[in-house]
Design an enzyme around this catalytic site. Structure first.
Site, mmCIF file in Angstrom:
data_model
loop_
_atom_site.group_PDB
_atom_site.id
_atom_site.type_symbol
_atom_site.label_atom_id
_atom_site.label_comp_id
_atom_site.label_asym_id
_atom_site.label_seq_id
_atom_site.Cartn_x
_atom_site.Cartn_y
_atom_site.Cartn_z
ATOM 1 N N TYR A 158 -24.073 30.874 4.065
ATOM 2 C CA TYR A 158 -24.509 29.454 4.358
ATOM 3 C C TYR A 158 -23.611 28.630 5.247
ATOM 4 O O TYR A 158 -24.311 28.014 6.204
ATOM 5 C CB TYR A 158 -24.280 28.718 2.880
ATOM 6 C CG TYR A 158 -25.714 29.159 2.340
ATOM 7 C CD1 TYR A 158 -26.956 28.777 2.397
ATOM 8 C CD2 TYR A 158 -25.434 30.109 1.156
ATOM 9 C CE1 TYR A 158 -28.173 29.497 1.553
ATOM 10 C CE2 TYR A 158 -26.727 30.834 0.256
ATOM 11 C CZ TYR A 158 -27.776 30.413 0.811
ATOM 12 O OH TYR A 158 -28.767 30.849 -0.079
ATOM 13 N N ARG A 207 -24.802 29.862 8.497
ATOM 14 C CA ARG A 207 -26.445 29.434 8.870
ATOM 15 C C ARG A 207 -26.299 27.889 9.246
ATOM 16 O O ARG A 207 -27.195 27.583 10.136
ATOM 17 C CB ARG A 207 -27.257 29.635 7.743
ATOM 18 C CG ARG A 207 -27.564 31.233 7.620
ATOM 19 C CD ARG A 207 -28.188 31.532 6.195
ATOM 20 N NE ARG A 207 -29.525 30.944 6.088
ATOM 21 C CZ ARG A 207 -30.095 30.876 4.916
ATOM 22 N NH1 ARG A 207 -29.599 31.439 3.757
ATOM 23 N NH2 ARG A 207 -31.100 30.304 4.769
ATOM 24 N N VAL A 219 -35.504 26.055 4.738
ATOM 25 C CA VAL A 219 -34.400 25.116 4.396
ATOM 26 C C VAL A 219 -33.509 24.910 5.713
ATOM 27 O O VAL A 219 -32.640 23.953 5.422
ATOM 28 C CB VAL A 219 -33.416 26.203 3.536
ATOM 29 C CG1 VAL A 219 -34.163 26.472 2.215
ATOM 30 C CG2 VAL A 219 -32.914 27.263 4.246
ATOM 31 N N ASP A 220 -33.802 25.090 6.717
ATOM 32 C CA ASP A 220 -33.122 24.503 7.985
ATOM 33 C C ASP A 220 -33.348 22.912 8.385
ATOM 34 O O ASP A 220 -32.551 22.629 9.061
ATOM 35 C CB ASP A 220 -33.771 25.669 9.097
ATOM 36 C CG ASP A 220 -35.193 25.399 9.660
ATOM 37 O OD1 ASP A 220 -35.742 24.473 9.414
ATOM 38 O OD2 ASP A 220 -35.555 26.366 10.153
ATOM 39 N N HIS A 269 -38.454 25.456 -1.170
ATOM 40 C CA HIS A 269 -37.128 26.192 -1.289
ATOM 41 C C HIS A 269 -35.873 25.385 -1.476
ATOM 42 O O HIS A 269 -34.620 25.911 -1.067
ATOM 43 C CB HIS A 269 -37.057 27.583 -0.576
ATOM 44 C CG HIS A 269 -37.996 28.534 -1.073
ATOM 45 N ND1 HIS A 269 -38.418 29.474 -0.285
ATOM 46 C CD2 HIS A 269 -38.754 28.566 -2.197
ATOM 47 C CE1 HIS A 269 -39.280 30.224 -1.037
ATOM 48 N NE2 HIS A 269 -39.514 29.640 -2.089
ATOM 49 N N CYS A 303 -23.243 20.342 -7.962
ATOM 50 C CA CYS A 303 -22.173 20.968 -8.581
ATOM 51 C C CYS A 303 -22.493 22.226 -9.201
ATOM 52 O O CYS A 303 -23.411 22.258 -10.026
ATOM 53 C CB CYS A 303 -21.658 19.918 -9.600
ATOM 54 S SG CYS A 303 -20.234 20.688 -10.481
ATOM 55 N N CYS A 316 -16.463 20.510 -5.934
ATOM 56 C CA CYS A 316 -16.916 19.326 -6.468
ATOM 57 C C CYS A 316 -15.989 18.135 -6.645
ATOM 58 O O CYS A 316 -15.029 18.292 -7.127
ATOM 59 C CB CYS A 316 -17.675 19.510 -7.925
ATOM 60 S SG CYS A 316 -18.373 18.105 -8.752
ATOM 61 N N CYS A 376 -15.504 17.327 -10.492
ATOM 62 C CA CYS A 376 -14.928 18.026 -11.650
ATOM 63 C C CYS A 376 -13.986 19.313 -10.957
ATOM 64 O O CYS A 376 -13.500 20.126 -11.806
ATOM 65 C CB CYS A 376 -16.054 18.485 -12.389
ATOM 66 S SG CYS A 376 -17.071 20.089 -11.519
ATOM 67 N N ASN A 420 -49.628 34.221 12.887
ATOM 68 C CA ASN A 420 -48.434 35.221 12.904
ATOM 69 C C ASN A 420 -48.522 36.251 13.942
ATOM 70 O O ASN A 420 -49.696 36.741 13.950
ATOM 71 C CB ASN A 420 -48.321 35.848 11.341
ATOM 72 C CG ASN A 420 -46.794 36.351 10.977
ATOM 73 O OD1 ASN A 420 -46.465 37.242 11.832
ATOM 74 N ND2 ASN A 420 -46.387 35.920 9.880
#
Ligand code: BV8
Ligand code: ZN
Length: 260
Positions: free
Chosen positions: A76, A79, A112-113, A128, A136, A161, A164, A226
């Site tokens: 991640y 990305r 998600v970009d 998504h 968290c 987090c 916590c 496409n």
């Protein structure tokens, strides 16, 4: 750069889609990784879709994160850094304009970009989640369920987090996880359309891929954009076989009355 152009997309089909866009009272567009391909964001299932020889289905799961949060976060973080260097392309720009100018237009994205948002698209439904949010992993009460976090560099992975100390998780929807309630709440609106466009997705991930059939069952005319055939190709009323940044720009030119 592209293996195919939209040269073999017939002008009459481009005009037909523009005509339907103009006439429809409600239009829904479902996008996938292909709309960001021309921006340089790798797709998931193409040749570029492999990451360290592993498939997205193996990394993007709660079990993978529980086993090895550092490796999942490395993916991640990579990305994030890559997407931060990318800019929206003509496909994002056209969809953004339609979202602001066409009545009853709704964009649902599996991406998600954040490139649709960066192009100024109104009211994006994120099916998504987002690469640019975190939560968290322990679900502690000291922080919101998800919040925005735009860091591209991390001192240490996984990030922790602030409340916590548990690992933070990326704010995306992994396989086996439920689609966000905010997105599901928009489904009725998304399916009540006269025209449904499915753009740049392999249409293999459910429930997103099923929106096409649900909209068709309710009477929508369905169109795929496409460069290659997909799982959706046999189920749409019209397939425009070309890159989104090219095909959508051509449709937009007709819509705006440019000589075609
Ligand atoms: C759920 C995380 C239940 C974020 C992603 C069997 C049948 C039906 C369903 C299932 C099944 N087995 C398992 C399932 C469920 C599963 C699923 O669908 N699995 C599939 C693989 C079989 N689905 C889920 O688990 C979903 N959740 O079902 O929940 C539930 C209910 C209640 C309570 C608890 C649980 C959750 C799915 C979430 C998936 N998240 N990733 C991240 O890290 O990114 S998936 C990943 O795939 C991406 O996020 C992306 O959004 C999604 C779809 O991929 P595409 O966008 O289509 O990309 P792809 O690379 O595949 O294709 C690119 C396309 O672009 C190609 O067609 C290419 O030709 C084209 N292209 C290339 N260049 C261009 C272009 N197009 C246009 N222009 C160009 N220039
Ligand atoms: Zn916490």
């Amino acid at each position: 750069m592209h293996e195919r152009s939209s040269d073999d997309v017939r002008e009459e089909h481009v005009r037909a889609v523009a005509g339907r866009l103009r006439a429809a009272r409600a239009v829904t567009v479902l996008t996938g990784a292909g709309v960001s391909a021309a921006s340089g964001v790798p797709t998931f299932r193409g040749r570029d879709g492999l990451w360290r020889r592993r498939r997205v289905e193996e990394l993007a799961t709660p079990a993978a994160f529980a086993r090895d949060p550092r490796t999942v976060w490395e993916w991640y973080a990579e990305r994030r850094a890559a997407v931060a260097r990318c800019v929206p392309n003509a496909a994002h720009e056209v969809l953004s304009r339609w979202s602001r100018e066409l009545p009853g237009f709704l964009l649902v994205t599996q991406n998600v970009d954040g490139l649709h948002e960066r192009a100024g698209t109104a009211d994006v439904v994120r099916f998504h989640g987002s690469l640019w949010e975190v939560g968290c992993w322990a679900g502690c009460a000291g922080v919101p369920r998800r919040w925005r976090d735009e860091r591209v560099a991390f001192d240490d992975l996984p990030p922790r987090c602030p409340s916590c100390g548990a690992p933070l998780r990326p704010g995306v929807v992994w396989f086996g996880e439920a689609i966000p309630t905010e997105a599901l709440e928009r489904l009725e609106q998304a399916l009540a359309c006269e025209l449904f466009l499915v753009v740049g997705t392999s249409a293999v991930v459910y429930p997103a891929a099923g929106l096409l059939d649900a909209a068709a069952a309710r009477g929508a005319f369905t169109v795929e954009v496409n460069p290659f055939a997909t799982d959706a190709s046999g189920r749409v009323d019209l397939a425009l076989r070309g890159p989104a940044e090219d095909v959508l720009a051509r449709v937009d030119a007709v819509l705006r009355g440019a000589p075609g």
